[in-house]
Enzyme design. Structure first.
Site, PDB file in Angstrom:
ATOM      1  N   LYS A 153     -10.459  -4.167  -4.094  1.00 38.00           N
ATOM      2  CA  LYS A 153     -10.991  -3.090  -4.065  1.00 38.00           C
ATOM      3  C   LYS A 153      -9.923  -1.590  -4.810  1.00 38.00           C
ATOM      4  CE  LYS A 153     -11.595  -2.629   0.050  1.00 38.00           C
ATOM      5  NZ  LYS A 153     -11.594  -2.968   1.083  1.00 38.00           N
TER       6      LYS A 153
ATOM      7  N   LYS B 210       0.942  -1.050  -0.101  1.00 35.65           N
ATOM      8  CA  LYS B 210      -0.106  -0.064  -0.148  1.00 35.65           C
ATOM      9  C   LYS B 210       0.761   1.253   0.005  1.00 35.65           C
ATOM     10  CE  LYS B 210      -4.240  -1.547   1.789  1.00 35.65           C
ATOM     11  NZ  LYS B 210      -4.885  -1.476   2.899  1.00 35.65           N
TER      12      LYS B 210
ATOM     13  N   LYS C 208      -4.263 -10.857  -5.532  1.00 31.32           N
ATOM     14  CA  LYS C 208      -5.474 -11.119  -5.188  1.00 31.32           C
ATOM     15  C   LYS C 208      -6.821 -10.116  -5.715  1.00 31.32           C
ATOM     16  CE  LYS C 208      -4.891  -8.196  -1.126  1.00 31.32           C
ATOM     17  NZ  LYS C 208      -5.933  -8.359   0.235  1.00 31.32           N
TER      18      LYS C 208
END
Ligand code: TYM
Length: 332
Positions: free
Chosen positions: A198, A112, A195
């Site tokens: 969103k 992230k 994976k």
């Protein structure tokens, strides 16, 4: 009864199929067997920039999807993280127990923060796993039902529980990740080696459970497969087909081998049609029930307030014990 606890972030539009098959389906089963706590980690949601009004809506919508998906607020303790101040309080203690290097090794943080540019990433993104450890340890659960991607975070919670116990005396139950076999990792339909998430590059790889059935079917039918035509389960050589088989297996509760045998001599098109139909059949009642629940937000808020009360009955005494053991002077 054995206790379990889990949570999923309030997402903007809808839970996706990974959240549903990797987590929610299991929670519904587990609430009959265990003393179950399920919550909405809204404090985790502000580790990336949020719109305040939208966050409130997302939180309600996520609660509605839990209930619509089968979480019964009478059987389970269902609550919102920010309603229980002990999460933030214990998180501080957890941060002080965690090594900087240890936190730097968390793969979700690395992913992230790389996306945002390491210097722009908020410190909250870095301390996110310590808040998650607090979420877990406050309730003394034996099991934490999560998808495979959260395994490392649960490991950290285990390490911190053991560290605290050995430094300050037996306090925490050392939790274990409960990861089921089918659906533990659902992959992106357009990029079947990543994976489903969103934050994926293209929305076409994502199945939101609240989406229009037409959109769901279309995305499944345009899922990336390969040039071959044989339906086989092979994660390395056929990631796209394997993902579709695993989705179908999880949604219909049928072993993958049985499915593979039934597609002998058939093409990918058949498989895609079946996956689309089964997924739509599974999520349609959830979408309809979510809409009904969202029509009465006051009732939802009432349920969540009651859940927070039940949660605090457990979290308050645990935090008190922690404060006492680390050496804080009692306030009265
Ligand atoms: P979150 O919100 O990213 O995901 C919620 C749950 O869905 C699972 N999941 C998947 N399973 C299979 N395939 C996928 N593609 C997929 N994507 C997501 C996740 O494994 C998870 O079980 N940090 C957590 C939320 C959290 C939490 C906690 C969980 C905060 N505190 C305490 C358990 C206990 C998270 O972001 O999950």
């Amino acid at each position: 009864r054995m206790r379990v606890l889990s949570g999923m972030q309030p997402s903007a539009e809808s839970l996706h199929l990974g959240n549903y098959l990797g987590a929610l389906v299991n929670w519904v089963r587990e609430q009959d067997e265990y003393d179950a706590f399920f919550f909405i980690p809204d404090m985790h949601a502000i580790t990336v920039p949020q719109d305040p009004a939208e966050l409130r809506e997302r939180t309600r919508k996520t609660a509605a999807q839990y209930i619509a998906g089968g979480i019964d607020p009478e059987k389970s303790t269902l609550f919102v993280q920010s309603h229980v101040p002990e999460h933030a309080q214990l998180a501080w203690v957890m941060m002080c127990l965690t090594g900087f290097g240890e936190a730097s090794r968390m793969t979700q943080f690395k992913d992230k923060s790389a996306k945002q540019g390491a210097d722009n990433a908020g410190v909250g993104l870095f301390t996110y796993p310590m808040l998650m450890a607090a979420d877990i340890l406050l309730y003394q659960p034996k099991g934490v039902p999560v998808g495979d991607d959260q395994r490392q975070h649960v490991e950290l919670a285990r390490d911190l529980a053991q560290r605290f116990n050995s430094r300050f005396g037996e306090t925490f139950v050392v939790p274990e990740a409960f990861i089921q076999k089918g659906g533990a990792r659902i992959y992106d339909l357009q990029d079947p080696t990543s994976k489903m998430s969103k934050s994926a590059a293209s929305p076409n790889g994502l199945i939101n459970i609240l989406d229009d059935p037409k959109v769901i079917a279309k995305r499944i039918k345009s899922a990336v497969t390969d040039d071959d035509t044989v339906v086989a389960h092979d994660r390395a050589k056929k990631p796209g087909v394997t993902n579709l088989l695993e989705i179908l297996s999880a949604v219909t509760n049928t072993p993958v081998d049985t499915l593979v045998a039934s597609y002998e001599g058939k093409m990918y098109g058949h498989l895609k049609v079946d996956v689309a139909e089964s997924v739509v059949a599974a999520v349609t009642p959830i979408r309809e029930r979510t809409e009904q629940l969202l029509a009465d937000p006051a009732e939802l808020d009432r349920l969540l307030a009651r859940g927070a009360e039940k949660a605090r009955e457990v979290s308050q005494p645990v935090l008190e014990a922690v404060y006492e053991r680390v050496g804080f002077l009692p306030p009265f």
